[in-house]
Design a protein around this motif. Structure first.
Motif, PDB file in Angstrom:
ATOM      1  N   PRO A   1       0.838  -1.205   0.000  1.00  0.00           N
ATOM      2  CA  PRO A   1       0.000   0.000   0.000  1.00  0.00           C
ATOM      3  C   PRO A   1       0.873   1.255   0.000  1.00  0.00           C
ATOM      4  N   ASN A   2       0.327   2.371  -0.507  1.00  0.00           N
ATOM      5  CA  ASN A   2       1.076   3.627  -0.370  1.00  0.00           C
ATOM      6  C   ASN A   2       1.047   4.052   1.103  1.00  0.00           C
ATOM      7  N   LYS A   3       1.802   5.095   1.436  1.00  0.00           N
ATOM      8  CA  LYS A   3       1.936   5.527   2.833  1.00  0.00           C
ATOM      9  C   LYS A   3       0.579   5.839   3.472  1.00  0.00           C
ATOM     10  N   ASN A   4      -0.264   6.519   2.686  1.00  0.00           N
ATOM     11  CA  ASN A   4      -1.571   6.939   3.192  1.00  0.00           C
ATOM     12  C   ASN A   4      -2.374   5.720   3.669  1.00  0.00           C
ATOM     13  N   ASN A   5      -2.348   4.655   2.877  1.00  0.00           N
ATOM     14  CA  ASN A   5      -3.065   3.425   3.235  1.00  0.00           C
ATOM     15  C   ASN A   5      -2.324   2.633   4.309  1.00  0.00           C
ATOM     16  N   GLU A   6      -1.001   2.652   4.226  1.00  0.00           N
ATOM     17  CA  GLU A   6      -0.189   1.883   5.172  1.00  0.00           C
ATOM     18  C   GLU A   6      -0.414   2.384   6.596  1.00  0.00           C
ATOM     19  N   ILE A   7      -0.667   3.682   6.728  1.00  0.00           N
ATOM     20  CA  ILE A   7      -0.889   4.241   8.069  1.00  0.00           C
ATOM     21  C   ILE A   7      -2.199   3.723   8.672  1.00  0.00           C
ATOM     22  N   LEU A   8      -3.205   3.554   7.833  1.00  0.00           N
ATOM     23  CA  LEU A   8      -4.461   2.966   8.337  1.00  0.00           C
ATOM     24  C   LEU A   8      -4.197   1.553   8.867  1.00  0.00           C
ATOM     25  N   LYS A   9      -3.434   0.783   8.108  1.00  0.00           N
ATOM     26  CA  LYS A   9      -3.104  -0.586   8.503  1.00  0.00           C
ATOM     27  C   LYS A   9      -2.282  -0.581   9.805  1.00  0.00           C
ATOM     28  N   ARG A  10      -1.290   0.300   9.858  1.00  0.00           N
ATOM     29  CA  ARG A  10      -0.412   0.386  11.022  1.00  0.00           C
ATOM     30  C   ARG A  10      -1.198   0.743  12.284  1.00  0.00           C
ATOM     31  N   GLY A  11      -2.045   1.781  12.167  1.00  0.00           N
ATOM     32  CA  GLY A  11      -2.831   2.230  13.325  1.00  0.00           C
ATOM     33  C   GLY A  11      -3.825   1.169  13.768  1.00  0.00           C
ATOM     34  N   ALA A  12      -4.475   0.535  12.789  1.00  0.00           N
ATOM     35  CA  ALA A  12      -5.470  -0.497  13.115  1.00  0.00           C
ATOM     36  C   ALA A  12      -4.794  -1.671  13.819  1.00  0.00           C
ATOM     37  N   GLU A  13      -3.636  -2.073  13.321  1.00  0.00           N
ATOM     38  CA  GLU A  13      -2.913  -3.197  13.953  1.00  0.00           C
ATOM     39  C   GLU A  13      -2.526  -2.869  15.390  1.00  0.00           C
ATOM     40  N   LYS A  14      -2.033  -1.644  15.616  1.00  0.00           N
ATOM     41  CA  LYS A  14      -1.627  -1.234  16.972  1.00  0.00           C
ATOM     42  C   LYS A  14      -2.798  -1.333  17.939  1.00  0.00           C
ATOM     43  N   LEU A  15      -4.006  -0.990  17.432  1.00  0.00           N
ATOM     44  CA  LEU A  15      -5.176  -0.930  18.323  1.00  0.00           C
ATOM     45  C   LEU A  15      -5.978  -2.239  18.308  1.00  0.00           C
ATOM     46  N   GLY A  16      -5.528  -3.205  17.531  1.00  0.00           N
ATOM     47  CA  GLY A  16      -6.231  -4.489  17.470  1.00  0.00           C
ATOM     48  C   GLY A  16      -7.504  -4.439  16.643  1.00  0.00           C
ATOM     49  N   PHE A  17      -7.619  -3.481  15.725  1.00  0.00           N
ATOM     50  CA  PHE A  17      -8.787  -3.407  14.837  1.00  0.00           C
ATOM     51  C   PHE A  17      -8.517  -4.264  13.598  1.00  0.00           C
ATOM     52  N   SER A  18      -9.547  -4.950  13.111  1.00  0.00           N
ATOM     53  CA  SER A  18      -9.372  -5.751  11.911  1.00  0.00           C
ATOM     54  C   SER A  18      -9.195  -4.836  10.695  1.00  0.00           C
ATOM     55  N   TRP A  19      -8.489  -5.327   9.687  1.00  0.00           N
ATOM     56  CA  TRP A  19      -8.327  -4.564   8.442  1.00  0.00           C
ATOM     57  C   TRP A  19      -8.179  -5.554   7.299  1.00  0.00           C
ATOM     58  N   GLY A  20      -8.288  -5.084   6.088  1.00  0.00           N
ATOM     59  CA  GLY A  20      -8.144  -5.967   4.932  1.00  0.00           C
ATOM     60  C   GLY A  20      -7.587  -5.218   3.734  1.00  0.00           C
ATOM     61  N   VAL A  21      -7.268  -5.975   2.689  1.00  0.00           N
ATOM     62  CA  VAL A  21      -6.736  -5.404   1.451  1.00  0.00           C
ATOM     63  C   VAL A  21      -7.897  -5.227   0.470  1.00  0.00           C
ATOM     64  N   ILE A  22      -7.963  -4.083  -0.171  1.00  0.00           N
ATOM     65  CA  ILE A  22      -9.086  -3.758  -1.059  1.00  0.00           C
ATOM     66  C   ILE A  22      -8.903  -4.422  -2.430  1.00  0.00           C
ATOM     67  N   PRO A  23      -9.935  -5.120  -2.920  1.00  0.00           N
ATOM     68  CA  PRO A  23      -9.899  -5.620  -4.291  1.00  0.00           C
ATOM     69  C   PRO A  23     -10.098  -4.447  -5.252  1.00  0.00           C
ATOM     70  N   ARG A  24      -9.278  -4.405  -6.320  1.00  0.00           N
ATOM     71  CA  ARG A  24      -9.328  -3.289  -7.270  1.00  0.00           C
ATOM     72  C   ARG A  24      -9.506  -3.806  -8.695  1.00  0.00           C
ATOM     73  N   ASN A  25     -10.199  -3.019  -9.513  1.00  0.00           N
ATOM     74  CA  ASN A  25     -10.443  -3.425 -10.910  1.00  0.00           C
ATOM     75  C   ASN A  25      -9.387  -2.815 -11.822  1.00  0.00           C
ATOM     76  N   VAL A  26      -8.164  -3.311 -11.708  1.00  0.00           N
ATOM     77  CA  VAL A  26      -7.068  -2.773 -12.526  1.00  0.00           C
ATOM     78  C   VAL A  26      -6.276  -3.911 -13.162  1.00  0.00           C
ATOM     79  N   ASP A  27      -5.644  -3.606 -14.296  1.00  0.00           N
ATOM     80  CA  ASP A  27      -4.778  -4.568 -14.969  1.00  0.00           C
ATOM     81  C   ASP A  27      -3.583  -3.789 -15.502  1.00  0.00           C
ATOM     82  N   GLY A  28      -2.416  -4.100 -15.011  1.00  0.00           N
ATOM     83  CA  GLY A  28      -1.221  -3.362 -15.430  1.00  0.00           C
ATOM     84  C   GLY A  28      -1.157  -1.965 -14.835  1.00  0.00           C
ATOM     85  N   CYS A  29      -1.618  -1.835 -13.584  1.00  0.00           N
ATOM     86  CA  CYS A  29      -1.646  -0.523 -12.908  1.00  0.00           C
ATOM     87  C   CYS A  29      -0.226   0.004 -12.683  1.00  0.00           C
TER      88      CYS A  29
END
Lengths: 535, 191
Positions: A166-194
């Motif tokens: 993830p980019n930094k903006n998204n990585e921070i959500l993951k980092r903060g959620a993990e620290k606080l024990g909140f569940s998180w997931g990876v977003i499915p995206r409709n891209v090919d060759g992004c």
């Protein structure tokens, strides 16, 4: 540095449209009124209309697609924020609910919202489908019923969980959620060759995003469908209770002037897919029968609130895949009675977007803006419509006949927003923020969680003060078997007129609790396939 | 079927109803009007088609718009760099309004008329004799603060609309975006 990358070597599918035999009409250039005939006329080319046009054309039907916005494609997607907002967004990004309330961002271009969304592609949550079945009598739209349609869309649009970091903006959500024990997931995206550039919201410059613009619409054109753009549908044509077509007005190419030319399409069947403000608007302007007064009622927005945070590290919240991490930790609380659910995601924060969302003036605005590269932004999308405390809004017509949305706030919603502001602030401080500020006119920057929470408790959540926005308009033409609540049946057919279907987000009896495009692809494909069998 | 025609140009009748509206506001008072009409209902009081460009380079902006937004700009964006390019800002604003729905542009220009018009400007700015280009940044800032903190809906709406529009139009200009530290998008080459 990111800005030193060159984007080149992309082959815009519309470049040789004429040689391919694609029938595309720019209504702004019409010298005379245009009169067309079709088996099906599809109004709107977003996730609902784009999908329907492909399915119906493949079935051998003569399809005309009508689009109010411009046709712009990758050769002209230059990633400039200002040009994108004026050319690809409804009302040049200024659309709001009544009284400068909630800012509502909707795509208005060939491809609709799919041209400018951030690619998140979730299936409709099971809880939502169950709720519709139980409360609106929706039939044939259970998890298993829709699965085959979702599978087709996922394959066609290459939808998969974002495989890169993830980019930094998204990585921070993951980092903060993990620290606080909140569940998180990876977003499915409709891209090919992004290329992982970050400009999904300005029109993908490399055609990696599998939007309707580069998938279903070219496929429909290849099958002989006709596309007329820069035409705003005013009303349905009717003979008694039978719909016989639509009529609309041509707009000039570079501004919102009517050219005076009319476009009329007579058709055996009409599909409305103009989005959840304008589909009800067309029905209201057409004086469509509505015995229970349900057209345009219960319109939902996933109202969005934001929390900003400053970090020592550079975030560059505008670069990289805009949405790759989410948290559903608070989306489905055990007790809906006391707490509205909300989904957590981030958004790409370009300068114009940041200025628009913040509002205000002078020193506070300036201070925030000049720290943009170190700024992180979270958003909470409120899952509205599942509880009597969030009845949504209603679409009405202005004196000039324009569809406008009135969406009052309720205490159930604003209590939930306070909860979400606190959660977002906690996540940001847990991830290492040095200061946070909520998206509220009267909020200051706070250097500690306790200070920030005290301010959140104190600030009133009111329209015009809290900055509330939406990019997901849903409802207003609910589907289901309960005719006192639903103007369309469980296959998207309008109950009170013949030859009329609705295939867009306005079908949803509540909001979704997830970004809507895949839900719309799914129901539109299912309903259009069924419709094709009957025509 | 309901007709949804919007007039393409401004007719004499439109001009008259516009004058009537402003006349009414002048006779009562702006603040009384504020309690009577929400911003969205203002649009139905007249049927004035937004915009007849003042300068050939603008599609929509009129003299009044240029006067107001030109005066607001330094107070809203608080530019550290005094070399503010107001021409690019005005072009950006013009483009946004030209692409917005006619009714949106119309509503915004009615608010502009309210705070720049000879009959109503005094009540909205607290200054009867001076006009927007005469105000220094501190004065504009005080006016904005007074709208923002007003007890009445109308000044609050004016505040929200004009500040957001000013900031958005300014920060959509590529050159101004660099002030934030944003390095801009990659170079696009179409071959």
């Amino acid at each position: 540095m990111q800005h030193e990358i060159e984007v080149a070597g992309i082959e815009d599918p519309y470049r040789n449209a004429q040689e391919k035999g694609w029938k595309i009409v720019n209504a702004s250039m019409l010298d005379d009124d245009l009169v067309l005939e079709a088996d099906v006329v599809v109004v709107g080319t977003g996730s609902g209309g784009g999908t329907a046009a492909e399915v119906l054309s493949e079935a051998g039907l003569r399809v005309v697609m009508l689009e109010e916005g411009m046709l712009k494609s990758s050769d002209r997607f230059n990633m400039a924020e200002g040009e994108a907002i004026t050319d690809l967004y409804r009302d040049a990004g200024l659309q709001s609910t009544k009284g400068e309330g909630i800012y509502v961002f909707q795509g208005q271009n060939v491809g609709g919202g799919t041209t400018i969304n951030w690619c998140a592609s979730f299936r409709t949550p099971t809880q939502t489908l169950r709720h519709w079945e139980q409360n609106f009598g929706l039939k044939g739209c259970g998890e298993d019923d829709l699965a085959p349609c979702f599978e087709i869309a996922e394959k066609q649009l290459n939808i998969m969980k974002w495989p890169a970091p993830p980019n930094k903006n998204n990585e921070i959500l993951k980092r903060g959620a993990e620290k606080l024990g909140f569940s998180w997931g990876v977003i499915p995206r409709n891209v090919d060759g992004c290329w992982d550039l970050g400009y999904c919201g300005q029109g993908c410059p490399v055609d990696a995003k599998k939007s309707m613009l580069v998938t279903t619409i070219p496929s429909a054109l290849q099958q002989g469908a006709k596309l007329v753009y820069r035409v705003a549908v005013n009303a349905l044509l009717r003979e008694g209770d039978r719909v016989t077509g639509v009529e609309g007005f041509a707009y000039s190419q570079d501004d919102r002037q009517r050219t005076g030319k009319k476009v009329t399409v007579s058709a055996k069947h009409v599909v409305l897919a103009a989005g959840a403000i304008h589909t009800p608007g067309i029905l209201l302007r057409s004086d469509a029968p509505d015995p229970y007064k349900r057209i345009g009622k219960r319109t939902f927005l996933h109202p969005v609130i934001n929390s900003y945070a400053q970090f020592k590290e550079q975030i560059d919240p505008y670069y990289g895949a805009p949405q790759s991490i989410y948290s559903d930790h608070f989306t489905w609380p055990e007790d809906d009675e006391t707490q509205i659910g909300y989904k957590l995601e981030v958004l790409p924060l370009l300068p114009g977007t940041y200025a628009t969302l913040q509002g205000g003036h002078g020193a506070v605005l300036h201070e925030s803006m000049t720290k943009l590269p170190n700024t992180h932004v979270l958003m909470a999308l409120m899952r509205d419509g599942f509880h009597e405390g969030s009845p949504g809004g209603s679409v009405e017509l202005s004196e000039n006949g324009r569809a406008v949305l009135d969406y009052p706030l309720t205490s159930y919603l604003t209590d939930g927003m306070k909860h979400a502001f606190e959660t977002m602030t906690e996540i940001q401080f847990a991830a290492g923020a040095v200061a946070t500020r909520i998206g509220h006119r009267d909020s200051a920057w706070h250097n500690s969680l306790s200070e920030a929470k005290e301010a959140i408790g104190r600030l009133p959540i009111e329209l015009g003060k809290a900055s509330i926005s939406s990019a997901h308009v849903m409802g207003g033409c609910a589907m289901g078997e309960d005719e006192t609540q639903c103007v369309t049946d469980s296959e998207g057919r309008f109950r009170h007129l013949e030859n009329l279907s609705i295939f867009d987000g306005s079908l949803f009896p509540t909001s979704l609790g997830a970004n809507p495009q895949l839900s719309i692809f799914g129901v539109s494909r299912k309903f259009a396939t069924k419709l094709a069998e009957t025509l | 079927m309901i007709s949804n025609e919007l007039p393409n140009g401004t007719t004499e009748q439109d001009r008259l109803s516009r004058r009537d509206f402003l006349g009414t506001v002048g006779k009562t008072s702006v603040l009384a009007t504020a309690t009577l009409y929400s911003a969205s209902s203002l649009a139905v009081l007249t049927s004035t088609r937004s915009g007849w460009a003042a300068e050939p380079q603008f599609l929509i902006l009129r003299d009044a718009d240029i006067k107001l937004f030109g005066a607001l700009l330094p107070a809203v964006v608080q530019q550290a760099n005094p070399k503010v390019d107001s021409q690019k800002f005005l072009q950006s604003l013009d483009s946004i309004l030209a692409h917005a729905d006619a009714e949106t542009a119309q509503l915004i220009q009615q608010l502009v008329d309210l705070v720049t018009g000879a009959l109503t400007r005094g009540a909205m700015t607290g200054s009867l004799f001076w006009d927007w280009p005469d105000f220094d940044v501190q004065t504009v800032n005080s006016i904005l603060e007074s709208w923002r903190e007003s007890y009445f809906e109308l000044p609050k709406t004016v505040y929200a609309v004009v500040t957001r529009l000013t900031a958005t139009a300014w920060y959509m200009v590529p050159e101004n975006q660099q002030i934030t530290g944003y390095k801009g998008p990659p170079k696009k080459i179409v071959d």
